[in-house]
Enzyme design. Structure first.
Site, PDB file in Angstrom:
ATOM      1  N   HIS A  16      -2.371 -13.385  37.396  1.00  0.00           N
ATOM      2  CA  HIS A  16      -1.046 -13.773  37.874  1.00  0.00           C
ATOM      3  C   HIS A  16      -0.835 -13.006  39.178  1.00  0.00           C
ATOM      4  CE1 HIS A  16      -0.281 -13.871  33.416  1.00  0.00           C
ATOM      5  NE2 HIS A  16       0.510 -14.896  33.685  1.00  0.00           N
ATOM      6  N   ASP A  62       0.124  -9.456  38.653  1.00  0.00           N
ATOM      7  CA  ASP A  62      -0.880  -8.508  38.134  1.00  0.00           C
ATOM      8  C   ASP A  62      -1.623  -7.815  39.260  1.00  0.00           C
ATOM      9  OD1 ASP A  62      -0.376  -9.697  35.631  1.00  0.00           O
ATOM     10  OD2 ASP A  62      -1.982 -11.160  35.948  1.00  0.00           O
ATOM     11  N   ASP A  91      -7.340 -14.107  26.999  1.00  0.00           N
ATOM     12  CA  ASP A  91      -5.952 -13.735  27.286  1.00  0.00           C
ATOM     13  C   ASP A  91      -5.574 -12.756  26.167  1.00  0.00           C
ATOM     14  OD1 ASP A  91      -3.295 -13.595  27.837  1.00  0.00           O
ATOM     15  OD2 ASP A  91      -2.910 -15.741  27.823  1.00  0.00           O
TER      16      ASP A  91
HETATM   17  C1  XLS Z   1       1.576 -16.076  27.248  1.00  0.00           C
HETATM   18  C2  XLS Z   1       0.561 -16.862  27.935  1.00  0.00           C
HETATM   19  C3  XLS Z   1       0.196 -16.350  29.326  1.00  0.00           C
HETATM   20  C4  XLS Z   1      -0.529 -17.407  30.103  1.00  0.00           C
HETATM   21  C5  XLS Z   1      -0.580 -17.153  31.578  1.00  0.00           C
HETATM   22  O1  XLS Z   1       1.759 -16.177  26.041  1.00  0.00           O
HETATM   23  O2  XLS Z   1      -0.560 -16.944  27.117  1.00  0.00           O
HETATM   24  O3  XLS Z   1      -0.532 -15.170  29.234  1.00  0.00           O
HETATM   25  O4  XLS Z   1      -1.830 -17.569  29.652  1.00  0.00           O
HETATM   26  O5  XLS Z   1       0.674 -17.073  32.141  1.00  0.00           O
HETATM   27 NI    NI Z   2      -2.427 -17.715  27.674  1.00  0.00          NI
HETATM   28 NI    NI Z   3      -0.126 -16.311  24.973  1.00  0.00          NI
END
Ligand code: XLS
Ligand code: NI
Ligand code: NI
Length: 436
Positions: A101, A104, A339
């Site tokens: 992001h 980040d 993630d």
């Molecule tokens: C949050 C989401 C986020 C997305 C990216 O729950 O998983 O991390 O993957 O914004």
């Molecule tokens: Ni995600």
């Molecule tokens: Ni998520």
């Protein structure tokens, strides 16, 4: 050049399933050929910048537990230190991709113009690292949920100036993703939803979100971005209700706003669980609707009811997920993004590496099991047997040309009285058990 953060940790190697080394791969062997393709090219692993480098271990009841010397993130020097450590980790793991992001990677200066120039500077710096290490960008995305500005939504905000701010933010992130050769651009609408219907005009908000996504697609074509535009479904958290609830809801939304051929989905296992589905349900739904794009491979704790973003640890679940991905032709531009975050008690740098190694190993086992089921063909055979009646000319004619009257005539004239047949669920579950 080592940053010293991962002192004593060396590049993770494949040592096979008999090895007991916790810092080695036991199943993920990038060059191993699975169904005619290298394992690395099937799985296309990515590390998420946010959980590994931007999170300090806080939860709703306590502050940071993880020592991350590049915080607070308000200064370019620390943002670069963070990038140095991140790329060192990508290299130690041998992952081909990462994701970010804007929030980040760049220091936050609190205003759009300064954030734009720091995003430009840090992404140039990261491109130097990408060149040195060979790590590529799977996707970029905009964080339009953390600051108070976005508390009532981004494109669905009642304030048109926040819509404008969001449009400019997404433009800047798409520009940076294009510059870095990113293969996808993701939109996750954490605050595109509501806390209460008492203050929400849902029809208007959906129209605004549809218009916004059309602008994103127009801009993609204008700048010649060849990557996929992906929407990431999630039913709730942080919003009480999110408009991108699940794969089927997203598809209906895309269709209503004329985007079903332009936008695909980034599916996350934990979000599937929050929506009351299984991960393979979401993948199979997206595949059936032609919108399967990429995955976030992080699970939830089944007891917590939160998006706990844990690394995967359940081979049978992961195997069925990859089974449907392989059945749909595998990833093209998408991949497997972790993630995922370590637990807040996992305070050692080694925990950060070992967690990813374990996740990659679980995925490798899942992929191999899925490939073995496909190569064996047992499930496909059971399906074609189950639907074999539909291969007949009469059945095909009914589907293409039948009406309720003509079909009724045939039921009467042939005295149709279909006998029930077993769905063989347990036999099929036992079959899967042979592979996982
Ligand atoms: C949050 C989401 C986020 C997305 C990216 O729950 O998983 O991390 O993957 O914004
Ligand atoms: Ni995600
Ligand atoms: Ni998520």
């Amino acid at each position: 050049m080592s940053t010293g953060f991962f002192d004593g940790i060396t590049k993770a190697e494949f040592k096979g399933s008999n090895s007991t080394d916790p810092m080695a791969f036991h199943h993920y062997n990038p060059d191993e050929i699975v169904m005619g393709k290298r394992m690395e090219d099937h799985l296309r692993f990515a590390v998420a910048y946010w959980h590994s480098f931007a999170w300090e271990g806080g939860d709703p009841f306590g502050g940071k537990t993880l020592d991350r010397p590049w915080h607070p993130q308000d200064d370019m020097g620390r943002a670069k230190m963070k990038a140095d450590v991140a790329f060192e980790m990508f290299d130690l793991l041998g992952v081909p991709y990462f994701c970010w992001h804007d929030a980040d990677v760049r220091p936050d200066q609190g205003n759009f113009a300064d954030n734009l120039s720091t995003l430009d500077e840090i992404t140039d710096y990261m491109m130097g690292k990408m060149e040195q290490t060979g790590t590529k960008l799977l996707w970029g995305t905009a964080n339009m949920f953390s600051t108070a500005r976005f508390m009532s939504g981004a494109s669905t905000n009642p304030d048109p100036d926040v819509f404008a701010f969001s449009a400019a933010t997404v433009k800047s992130c798409m520009d940076a993703t294009l510059k870095m050769g990113g293969e996808n651009y993701v939109l996750w609408g954490g605050r595109e939803g509501y806390e209460t219907l008492l203050n929400t005009d849902m029809g208007r908000e959906l129209d605004h979100m549809g218009r916004f996504l059309n602008m994103v697609v127009d801009y993609k074509h204008k700048i010649g971005f060849k990557g996929q535009i992906l929407v990431e479904p999630k039913p709730q958290e942080p919003s009480k209700h999110q408009y991108d609830f699940d794969a089927a809801t997203c598809y209906g939304f895309l269709q209503k706003y004329g985007l079903e051929n332009e936008v695909k989905l980034n599916l996350e296992q934990g979000h599937a669980i929050l929506a009351g589905h299984s991960f393979e349900h979401e993948i199979a739904t997206a595949a059936a609707l032609g919108v399967l794009g990429s995955i976030d491979m992080n699970r939830n704790d089944y007891q917590s009811g939160w998006d706990t973003d844990q690394f995967p640890n359940n081979v049978p679940e992961v195997a069925l997920a990859y089974y449907h991905i392989l059945q749909a032709g595998g990833f093209t531009q998408g991949g497997t993004n972790f993630d995922a975050k370590i637990r807040r008690q996992s305070i050692d740098p080694a925990d950060l590496i070992a967690s990813h190694i374990g996740g990659m190993d679980i995925c490798a086992r899942g992929l191999k099991a899925a490939a073995a089921m496909i190569e064996d063909g047992g499930l496909a055979e059971a399906l074609s047997e189950r639907y074999a009646g539909w291969d007949s000319a009469v059945a095909q004619d009914m589907l293409a040309n039948g009406t309720l009257e003509s079909i009724t005539d045939r039921v009467l004239s042939e005295n149709l009285n279909p006998a029930p047949r077993s769905g063989r669920q347990e036999i099929l579950e036992n079959y899967v058990n042979r592979f996982v």
